[in-house]
Structure formats: C-alpha cells, structure tokens
Enzyme design. Structure first.
Site, PDB file in Angstrom:
ATOM      1  CG  HIS A 164       7.056  -2.086   2.121  1.00 15.73           C
ATOM      2  ND1 HIS A 164       6.894  -0.943   2.858  1.00 15.73           N
ATOM      3  CD2 HIS A 164       5.857  -2.724   2.154  1.00 15.73           C
ATOM      4  CE1 HIS A 164       5.655  -0.879   3.307  1.00 15.73           C
ATOM      5  NE2 HIS A 164       5.003  -1.951   2.911  1.00 15.73           N
ATOM      6  CG  MET A 198      -1.869  -1.229   1.186  1.00 18.83           C
ATOM      7  SD  MET A 198      -3.435  -0.963   2.005  1.00 18.83           S
ATOM      8  CE  MET A 198      -2.898  -0.651   3.667  1.00 18.83           C
ATOM      9  N   GLY A 199       2.153   1.076  -0.374  1.00 17.18           N
ATOM     10  CA  GLY A 199       3.054   2.214  -0.491  1.00 17.18           C
ATOM     11  C   GLY A 199       3.611   2.672   0.839  1.00 17.18           C
ATOM     12  CE1 TYR A 200       5.230   8.309   4.067  1.00 17.58           C
ATOM     13  CE2 TYR A 200       5.748   6.817   5.866  1.00 17.58           C
ATOM     14  CZ  TYR A 200       5.781   8.078   5.313  1.00 17.58           C
ATOM     15  OH  TYR A 200       6.367   9.100   5.996  1.00 17.58           O
ATOM     16  CG  LEU A 201       7.320   1.371  -0.969  1.00 17.35           C
ATOM     17  CD1 LEU A 201       8.073   1.174  -2.297  1.00 17.35           C
ATOM     18  CD2 LEU A 201       6.429   0.165  -0.681  1.00 17.35           C
ATOM     19  CG  HIS A 202       8.622   0.070   6.026  1.00 17.73           C
ATOM     20  ND1 HIS A 202       8.936  -1.272   6.001  1.00 17.73           N
ATOM     21  CD2 HIS A 202       7.294   0.147   6.291  1.00 17.73           C
ATOM     22  CE1 HIS A 202       7.862  -1.977   6.273  1.00 17.73           C
ATOM     23  NE2 HIS A 202       6.840  -1.151   6.440  1.00 17.73           N
ATOM     24  CD  GLU A 203      16.141  -1.314   4.142  1.00 18.50           C
ATOM     25  OE1 GLU A 203      16.657  -2.254   3.516  1.00 18.50           O
ATOM     26  OE2 GLU A 203      16.106  -0.138   3.704  1.00 18.50           O
ATOM     27  N   GLY A 246       5.089  -9.991   4.044  1.00 14.48           N
ATOM     28  CA  GLY A 246       5.802  -9.945   5.324  1.00 14.48           C
ATOM     29  C   GLY A 246       5.067 -10.728   6.408  1.00 14.48           C
ATOM     30  CB  SER A 258       3.225   2.336   6.232  1.00 11.58           C
ATOM     31  OG  SER A 258       3.865   1.526   5.281  1.00 11.58           O
TER      32      SER A 258
HETATM   33  O1  PAF Z   1      -0.085  -5.818   3.527  1.00 11.78           O
HETATM   34  C1  PAF Z   1      -0.500  -4.907   2.795  1.00 11.78           C
HETATM   35  O2  PAF Z   1       0.172  -3.904   2.554  1.00 11.78           O
HETATM   36  C2  PAF Z   1      -1.890  -5.018   2.170  1.00 11.78           C
HETATM   37  O3  PAF Z   1      -2.778  -5.637   3.040  1.00 11.78           O
HETATM   38  C3  PAF Z   1      -1.883  -5.715   0.788  1.00 11.78           C
HETATM   39  C4  PAF Z   1      -1.433  -7.150   0.901  1.00 11.78           C
HETATM   40  C5  PAF Z   1      -0.975  -4.964  -0.154  1.00 11.78           C
HETATM   41  C6  PAF Z   1      -3.290  -5.716   0.200  1.00 11.78           C
HETATM   42  O4  PAF Z   1      -3.788  -4.427   0.037  1.00 11.78           O
END
Ligand code: PAF
Length: 285
Positions: A37, A30-35, A147, A186
């Site tokens: 991700h 869902m974005g706002y990526l951290h280490e 994760g 996030s």
């Molecule tokens: O874990 C997440 O970030 C969300 O639940 C996912 C798997 C991207 C589904 O929207």
C-alpha cells in the site's frame, strides 16, 4: 495529516484543492496497510500535488460467508504508516456514511467479472465497482493507484472508468513481495507460520511457469497443469482457480502468442490468497 469521516467533510476538503487548480493522487484501501500500500501512496505522491487515501472495509464486496467481521484493522498504525509516506488526508467513513438507510444503487460490469474471482465471489466486483465509483465521486482524483496483485480488480476499474467516461487516470502498480516472494496482502496476517511457508508455493509455481514459457512452452493447458500439480502437491493448499488467459480482457486462449496472464487463487488453510504474473512482461516475482 487530517482524518475525515464524512462525505460532506471530504467534499469540502477536495473543493479547496480544486479551487487552487491542484491535482489529487488517490489510493483507495481497506486499511491494515503494508509496504505494498505504501508503495502505491509513494507513486500517488510522485504523480499529483496532493495524496489522499481512503480506509474503508467495504461491506458490499464481501460475500455472506467471507471475512468482513474479522478483516484486520489497525487505524492507529495506518495513520502513522500513511503519514510516513506523505499522505495528507485519510478518508475513513463508516459503513452508514457510505451506505445510508435506503441506499439502492450498484454498479455491475458484464463479462470481465464472470471469470476468476468473480466465479467463487459472485457479488464481489459489484461491491468493489460501487464503492470505487462512490469514492471517485467524493475524492475527485486526477490519478487513482491500484496494485496489480488484484489484477482482475484493476481491469474491472479501468473498464468501468472507460465505460462511464470518468476523468480519473487509473494507474496500476506492480505486485510488492516479501523477501521470500510471498505477495504482500493484509490477509497474510491470517496465516500460521507453517501456512506462511506453504503459501510460498504460489510464487514458486508462477516462477516455474515463467521458466517453462521462456523455454518455449506456449500451450496454456499444459502450463495450467504444471502449476496446478505443483500447488496441489502441498498439503493444505486447495486450488480455487489456476488460469492462463488473455491479459487484456481475461478471455480464454489456447496458445500464447506474446503475452498472457497467469492468475491463481488458492486456499492455504482457511485463508484465500491470490497471485499472478504476466508472461511476456519483465519478471516481477
Ligand atoms: O483493493 C482493495 O483494497 C479494495 O477492493 C478497494 C479497491 C479499496 C475497494 O474497497
């Protein structure tokens, strides 16, 4: 790196890869990526010929009073971060693209979604399962990496893939933690510096429970009590749940034989955090 925002565009991109008989490693986010991700992306890169990620704040997995509108977003930063670990393509659709007018199909799993986060977030896994199936149908990944912090989510997705005879291989990745032990999320962005310190009790209580288990405590109620008391003693921390349960199907257990999941959800101020550990597996705290 390419950014694609339409389903048709993504399918075309995927078709070209499939035509060359090459494989796809996929990291839905869902974005706002951290280490954390980025580690999932690094693993995807090792497993497959191509690495694709999706950035989509999925409205169907948020309850009415949850943080959909304020969920943190940083598309520019996310592009840089994902590119730095070798992601070749980001699928970033709008909500309208994923759920156009008249959209009516949802995926529901029984049993496994009726516990832990499924209790306080009753529509959450319906939204997660639905979007993940849609993403899998669009991206057609050979491997999809999730994760283990969202342990229940990982089990739900594995169950769904098995039940629906899907081809993708779902791979779990250990929790990635900050140097002080806080599980990366996030949502940590919502914590004030003081709350951030208080939030360390989640990891501390899990560590303590691991020690007690190592010293021979196998009674799940006793373990649950010790953890709950530790967390409740920190002002501003309100427990949603503390459970010590079967790590395969999340069913209740009285005495731990060789393995069990400890799962926590705690509100620190207004921020709901989750964390977990699997007793009987190597320490990942
Ligand atoms: O874990 C997440 O970030 C969300 O639940 C996912 C798997 C991207 C589904 O929207």
């Amino acid at each position: 790196m390419v950014i694609i925002d339409t389903v048709a565009g993504m399918k075309e991109y995927v078709a070209a890869i499939k035509a060359r008989k090459e494989t796809i490693g996929f990291v839905p986010t869902m974005g706002y990526l951290h280490e954390g991700h980025l580690d999932l992306m690094r693993l995807a890169k090792k497993l497959a010929d191509h690495t694709i990620t999706s950035i989509f704040v999925n409205p169907t997995q948020f309850g009415v009073n949850e943080d959909l509108d304020k969920y943190p977003r940083d598309m520019e930063g996310d592009k840089k971060r994902s590119e730095s670990v070798g992601v070749e393509c980001i699928f970033a659709p709008t909500a309208k693209e994923m759920y156009p007018r008249g959209y009516a199909t949802y995926i529901n799993l029984e049993g496994i979604t009726n516990t832990l986060c499924g209790i306080s977030r009753p529509t959450h896994f319906r939204g997660v399962a639905t979007v993940v199936v849609k993403l899998f149908n669009i991206v057609e990944p050979d491997f999809a990496i999730f994760g283990e912090k969202d342990f229940q989510q990982l089990l739900v997705i594995k169950r769904m893939v098995k039940d629906l005879n899907m081809k993708v291989q779902v791979v779990g990745h250990p929790i990635v933690r900050e140097s002080d032990g806080l599980a990366m999320s996030s949502r940590n962005k919502y914590l004030s510096p003081e709350e951030r310190k208080k939030a360390l009790i989640l990891n501390k209580s899990l560590k303590h429970a691991r020690e007690l288990f190592k010293d021979g405590l196998k009674d799940t109620l006793k373990l649950k009590d010790v953890i709950s008391q530790m967390i409740a003693s920190v002002q501003g921390c309100v427990i949603d749940y503390v459970e010590v349960i079967d790590a395969e199907d999340l069913s209740p257990i009285k005495t731990i034989k060789d393995k069990a999941l400890i799962a926590l959800a705690v509100k620190v101020g207004t921020t709901r955090l989750i964390d977990n550990t699997v007793l009987g597996e190597q320490l990942r705290l």
